[in-house]
Enzyme design. Structure first.
Site, PDB file in Angstrom:
ATOM      1  N   ASN A 153      54.005   6.809  -7.738  1.00 16.20           N
ATOM      2  CA  ASN A 153      54.306   8.226  -7.844  1.00 16.20           C
ATOM      3  C   ASN A 153      54.786   8.582  -9.252  1.00 16.20           C
ATOM      4  O   ASN A 153      54.064   9.198 -10.037  1.00 16.20           O
ATOM      5  CB  ASN A 153      55.344   8.622  -6.789  1.00 16.20           C
ATOM      6  CG  ASN A 153      55.522  10.121  -6.697  1.00 16.20           C
ATOM      7  OD1 ASN A 153      55.086  10.859  -7.568  1.00 16.20           O
ATOM      8  ND2 ASN A 153      56.153  10.578  -5.640  1.00 16.20           N
ATOM      9  N   ASP A 154      55.983   8.146  -9.604  1.00 20.97           N
ATOM     10  CA  ASP A 154      56.541   8.546 -10.892  1.00 20.97           C
ATOM     11  C   ASP A 154      55.688   8.075 -12.078  1.00 20.97           C
ATOM     12  O   ASP A 154      55.622   8.755 -13.099  1.00 20.97           O
ATOM     13  CB  ASP A 154      57.970   8.004 -11.041  1.00 20.97           C
ATOM     14  CG  ASP A 154      58.946   8.724 -10.106  1.00 20.97           C
ATOM     15  OD1 ASP A 154      58.638   9.870  -9.729  1.00 20.97           O
ATOM     16  OD2 ASP A 154      59.981   8.149  -9.771  1.00 20.97           O
TER      17      ASP A 154
END
Lengths: 97, 390
Positions: free
Chosen positions: B317-318
């Site tokens: 995600n990040d």
């Protein structure tokens, strides 16, 4: 430790740090996990050697502490090298194909 | 074979970060105990140099023991992985560090002050906990590397105390490797090392999830997923911690083989801080028999995303959050994998929940992105089945 020894020791430490920096900087990120388990195992090996030095003629509490330290260090050496070996084999077999 | 060797053989590769944290605890424990035993036997005869070395050894060793054990517990899921924050936590840590320094100074000045020595050791054990407690699971790559460095330096200090060159050399090597890795990891997050240790990511005020995602998120099915892959010539897979959690590396390998069989080129884009320790993703993929020539580092693969037909993000995600390019973002400036430049992006994720940084990811709402909501392992296996049926 005499002051002359200290200078020697500091010299050794700095040289080792420089060598370490150059060696480790060249390890690709791919191998960072096995690198970490390997350096950890190497440093633990030295602890075993040191305990042999300190173990002689120690008092009882010191010997008990030393024994625990030996156990911790030995498990680290054995475990560290086994896992490094296992990871490197995983990378190796692909090359063989 | 001792129990530890058995752990080394039996540990699944997904548990490598925990195992590494545990071995740092073992190594540091050995150094700390040797230091304490040495002082116990030679309290009246230790020289000034030995006292300085002992102080370093015992403080670094002790805080690494508890810090590593806590890191282990967090990675193992015994302690919740989210950063534990309370008001004034940095002040508490700083006061504790100051007291330890004062005690160390006292002991160095007066070796007969046994209370100072043992107090210093006890507080160092406590300090390890306060140091790691506020650090979240996603920052663990940095922490593990840092603890590796401390364990090495503690060993090196042991060498000074015992006048033993082998110890100094091995410890320095370990210390250097840990420090280099820690710096590399924090660079990969565009955060100074001290910020990782003492700071935490502030909750974003930039944009709420509702604004970013409103009506723009499109989800897909295994069938559609496979159809999109039908004509893809170049596919890039971006693995993240979600792949590790779901043990999906073997399913991913099946997908890789199925796509290669159809004539596509499949590569793996590895972000430096993907996963929970340096090199985590590489080890998982290697375990699943994926050739390491196919694991491409971020800087190499980023300029080539324009020619990628389908980018598949699995449990990351990040590291693909395009919000990092915005200047007002909490993760501003963090280098990311430019997956959004690929023609098509499919994100395999269990839900829309945010990553560690706690901020919405504009990538999920992008026009060329489809969300495939599934557990990584089960979801990928479904896709493999569909691809084989094409």
């Amino acid at each position: 430790m005499e002051s002359l020894n200290l200078i020697d020791s500091l010299f050794v430490f700095m040289l080792a740090a420089v060598v370490g920096y150059h060696v480790i900087h060249k390890v690709p990120p791919l191998l960072h996990t096995p690198l970490m388990s390997a350096t950890n195992a190497i440093s633990a090996i030295a602890v075993v050697g040191a305990l042999l030095v300190t173990g002689a003629n120690g008092s009882k509490p010191a010997t008990i502490l030393g024994a625990i330290a030996v156990a911790a260090a030995v498990t680290n050496v054995v475990g560290g090298f086994l896992i490094t070996d296992r990871i490197l084999k995983m990378f190796n077999k692909k090359k063989a194909k | 074979m001792d129990c530890r060797g058995w752990i080394a053989i039996a540990t699944p590769m997904t548990h490598m970060p925990q195992r590494t944290a545990l071995s740092h605890a073992f190594g540091a424990l050995a150094a700390a105990l040797v230091g304490i035993a040495h002082y116990y036997d030679h309290a009246t005869t230790v020289t000034l140099v030995e006292r300085v070395a002992l102080a370093l050894e015992v403080v670094l060793g002790s805080l690494t023991v508890t810090g590593s054990l806590l890191a282990f517990a967090k990675l193992q899921g015994w302690v919740h992985g989210t950063p534990v924050a309370y008001p004034g936590q940095n002040a508490v840590s700083l006061v504790l560090a100051a007291v330890i320094l004062v005690l160390a100074g006292w002991f160095i000045a007066d070796p007969a002050a046994t209370w100072a020595f043992y107090g210093m050791a006890a507080l160092a054990f406590l300090f390890g906990i306060t140091l790691v407690m506020p650090i979240g699971a996603a920052d663990m790559p940095v922490v593990i590397a840092l603890l590796n460095s401390y364990a090495g330096l503690a060993g090196s200090a042991t060498g000074f105390a015992l006048d033993n060159n082998i110890l100094i050399i091995a410890g320095a090597l370990d210390g250097a490797s840990g420090l280099i890795l820690a710096v590399l990891m924090s660079k990969a997050m565009n955060r100074p090392l001290l910020n990782v240790v003492f700071g935490r990511i502030e909750a974003s005020t930039a944009a709420s999830a509702d604004d970013v995602y409103a009506g723009k998120v499109r989800s897909t099915t295994a069938e559609e997923f496979a159809l999109l892959l039908e004509d893809a010539r170049r596919v890039v897979i971006v693995p993240g911690y979600g792949m590790a959690v779901s043990q999906a590396q073997h399913a991913v390998r099946d997908l890789y083989l199925a796509l290669e069989k159809r004539g596509a080129t499949v590569e793996f884009a590895i972000h430096p801080v993907a996963g929970r320790m340096p090199g985590h993703m590489n080890v998982l993929l290697a375990e699943a028999d994926i050739p390491y020539e196919r694991m491409i580092e971020m800087d190499t693969i980023n300029p080539t995303f324009e020619t990628v037909d389908v980018a598949i993000v699995i449990g990351a995600n990040d590291v693909v959050n395009s919000n990092a390019r915005a200047s007002d973002s909490p993760i501003a400036g963090m280098p990311i994998l430019d997956v959004d430049k690929a023609r098509m992006v499919i994100v395999v994720k269990r839900s829309m929940s945010p990553g560690f940084a706690g901020i919405p990811n504009p990538l999920f709402a992008a026009e060329n992105t489809l969300m495939y909501f599934a557990d990584a392992q089960a979801g990928i296996l479904d896709v493999v089945r569909e691809v084989k049926a094409l």
